[in-house]
Design an enzyme around this catalytic site. Structure first.
Site, PDB file in Angstrom:
ATOM      1  N   GLY A 126       0.869  -1.435   0.177  1.00 27.13           N
ATOM      2  CA  GLY A 126       0.107  -0.120  -0.071  1.00 27.13           C
ATOM      3  C   GLY A 126       0.887   1.218   0.095  1.00 27.13           C
ATOM      4  O   GLY A 126       0.892   2.026   0.933  1.00 27.13           O
ATOM      5  N   SER A 160      -1.985  -4.228  -5.908  1.00 29.72           N
ATOM      6  CA  SER A 160      -2.115  -5.372  -6.518  1.00 29.72           C
ATOM      7  C   SER A 160      -2.445  -6.585  -5.206  1.00 29.72           C
ATOM      8  O   SER A 160      -1.680  -6.676  -4.349  1.00 29.72           O
ATOM      9  CB  SER A 160      -0.917  -5.768  -7.126  1.00 29.72           C
ATOM     10  N   GLU A 243      12.266  -4.839  -4.651  1.00 31.80           N
ATOM     11  CA  GLU A 243      11.372  -5.122  -5.943  1.00 31.80           C
ATOM     12  C   GLU A 243      12.145  -5.214  -7.179  1.00 31.80           C
ATOM     13  O   GLU A 243      11.860  -6.076  -7.860  1.00 31.80           O
ATOM     14  CB  GLU A 243      10.496  -3.819  -5.810  1.00 31.80           C
ATOM     15  N   GLU A 363       9.925   6.999 -17.560  1.00 35.22           N
ATOM     16  CA  GLU A 363      10.385   8.317 -17.335  1.00 35.22           C
ATOM     17  C   GLU A 363      11.331   8.581 -16.000  1.00 35.22           C
ATOM     18  O   GLU A 363      12.437   9.248 -16.072  1.00 35.22           O
ATOM     19  CB  GLU A 363       9.220   9.325 -17.364  1.00 35.22           C
TER      20      GLU A 363
END
Ligand SMILES: Cc1cc2nc3c(=O)[nH]c(=O)nc-3n(C[C@H](O)[C@H](O)[C@H](O)COP(=O)(O)OP(=O)(O)OC[C@H]3O[C@@H](n4cnc5c(N)ncnc54)[C@H](O)[C@@H]3O)c2cc1C
Length: 380
Positions: A126, A160, A243, A363
């Site tokens: 979150g 997710s 991650e 970006e």
């Protein structure tokens, strides 16, 4: 880096290959029934856990194998090569677990790590909010102290797997008087609190893979603060670095598999004699190989400096761009039939759109590469 495996690494690979050959999970159920698919992935993780393969990079004391970085890379490569999916609790295994190991108290490690491994408790992340994605530190979800609890109000988005999660890695603002990076705290939030509302968001693929989270007076005990009050930015960076580092190997192998599958399909249809098609396959092959070698180069950086370097951003950027090119090429090559509803290539094409957004937009990754790899002046 030396790309040949030593004896221990070869043994590790062979043992894993043997285990995967005997325990192949088969193909997950078709897209469409997400609950069934989720149950399949959960069972797959339980099988991995029973075999001692659920989280090879975790230390032995927490139920892992204490695998080296190269062995972890081998694990993801072999998983991809066997056509096996990632297990259900991937965010718990790759993000929450390692973050708790670094920042957690002994009680927190004792309480949370084991159920992550066995998929008994699923985790979600979150972090993002409607007005805080790339600029995460500007998030507004507020946690206010009330006795030995925190009361949380706010909204998260793109969460997710929230619909299956027991716990959430939540970053919230606990101090509005200090600079934005300093006023954050990282919480382990129970998704079963009555103040947590999960609203599914349907993606372009038709699946509700992610959700909105509405947090209304959610009560989180002091014991569920991770890494100290006001230290949330640093703790969140640990999660974010894991991650990118953890997934790089799986993603590059998955790309290679997809490319090989498309090559076979094109061969079956007699399309490979077309020089334009052959040229495109050559280009994609080259990119997949560069990606594999860059992922290994990233590994060398971690081995040398102990943390993933900014080069990880290059891998993520290259992977998302190449995956989008590959899936678009599949649609061009195989024609309308391939992108008809329900076809696997249609799913891949549509799902790839999110690749350049999730886990850091292209970006932002370009900014990181420009500033920290090439040493160009900082963007404002
Ligand atoms: C499939 C998927 C799954 C996700 N799962 C999760 C999850 O589980 N948990 C979670 O917390 N989040 C999740 N996210 C959210 C994801 O992390 C964010 O979408 C991402 O960080 C971008 O934030 P944003 O959507 O708010 O876009 P914004 O930050 O608003 O960006 C909008 C556009 O502006 C550009 N931009 C922004 N800042 C700059 C800058 N400084 N320089 C140049 N360009 C800039 C961006 O590149 C982008 O094109 C998921 C996203 C996707 C697509």
């Amino acid at each position: 880096m030396d790309l040949t495996f030593n004896e221990t690494e070869t043994e590790f690979r062979d043992e894993l290959r043997g285990w995967l050959a005997d325990n192949a999970p088969g193909d997950p159920p078709d897209r469409g029934d997400e609950d069934e698919r989720y149950a399949f992935l959960r069972d797959w993780q339980r099988k991995l856990a029973e075999g001692g393969w659920a989280s090879v990079h975790w230390p032995v004391e927490y139920g892992g194998r204490g695998a080296t970085l190269t062995q972890s890379a081998i694990f993801f490569e072999e998983l991809g090569r066997a056509g096996a999916p990632l297990p259900a609790n991937v965010l718990g295994l790759l993000l929450a677990g390692p973050t708790i190991m670094i920042w957690g108290t002994d009680e927190q490690k004792e309480r949370y790590l084991q159920p992550i491994l066995t998929a008994d408790e699923i985790w979600c992340q979150g972090f993002s909010e409607p007005e805080a994605g790339s600029d995460l530190a500007s998030l507004k979800t507020r946690a206010v102290k009330d006795g030995d609890h925190w009361v949380v109000n706010g909204q998260k988005v793109w969460t997710s797997g929230a619909q299956y999660s027991k716990w959430c890695m939540l970053v919230a603002r606990t101090d509005t008087e200090v600079p934005k990076h300093k006023g954050l705290t990282y919480f382990l939030m129970d998704m079963e609190d009555p103040g947590v509302e999960v609203a599914p968001l349907r993606q372009i693929t038709g699946e509700p893979e992610f959700n909105e989270l509405f947090l209304n007076d959610v009560r989180i005990p002091d014991a569920n603060v991770l890494g100290g009050v006001g230290n949330g930015w640093k703790v969140a960076l640990t999660t974010l670095m894991n991650e990118r580092a953890g997934l790089a190997f799986f993603l590059q192998v998955r790309l290679r598999q997809l490319l090989d599958r498309l090559f076979e399909e094109a061969g079956r249809r007699g399309l490979l004699d077309d020089p334009v098609v052959a040229d495109k396959f050559g280009e994609l092959h080259l990119k997949a190989e560069i990606l594999r070698l860059t992922a290994y180069r990233g590994l060398t950086a971690i081995e040398k400096y102990g943390v993933p370097g900014p080069e990880g951003s290059l891998t993520k950027w290259m992977w998302s761009e190449t995956n989008q090119q590959l899936t678009q090429f599949a649609a061009d090559l195989l024609g309308p039939e391939a992108i008809a509803s329900g076809d696997r290539w249609a799913y891949e094409l549509l799902r790839a759109r999110g690749n350049s957004i999730e886990g850091g937009t292209t970006e932002i990754l370009k900014n990181i590469v420009a500033e920290r790899v090439l040493g160009l002046p900082k963007a404002r």
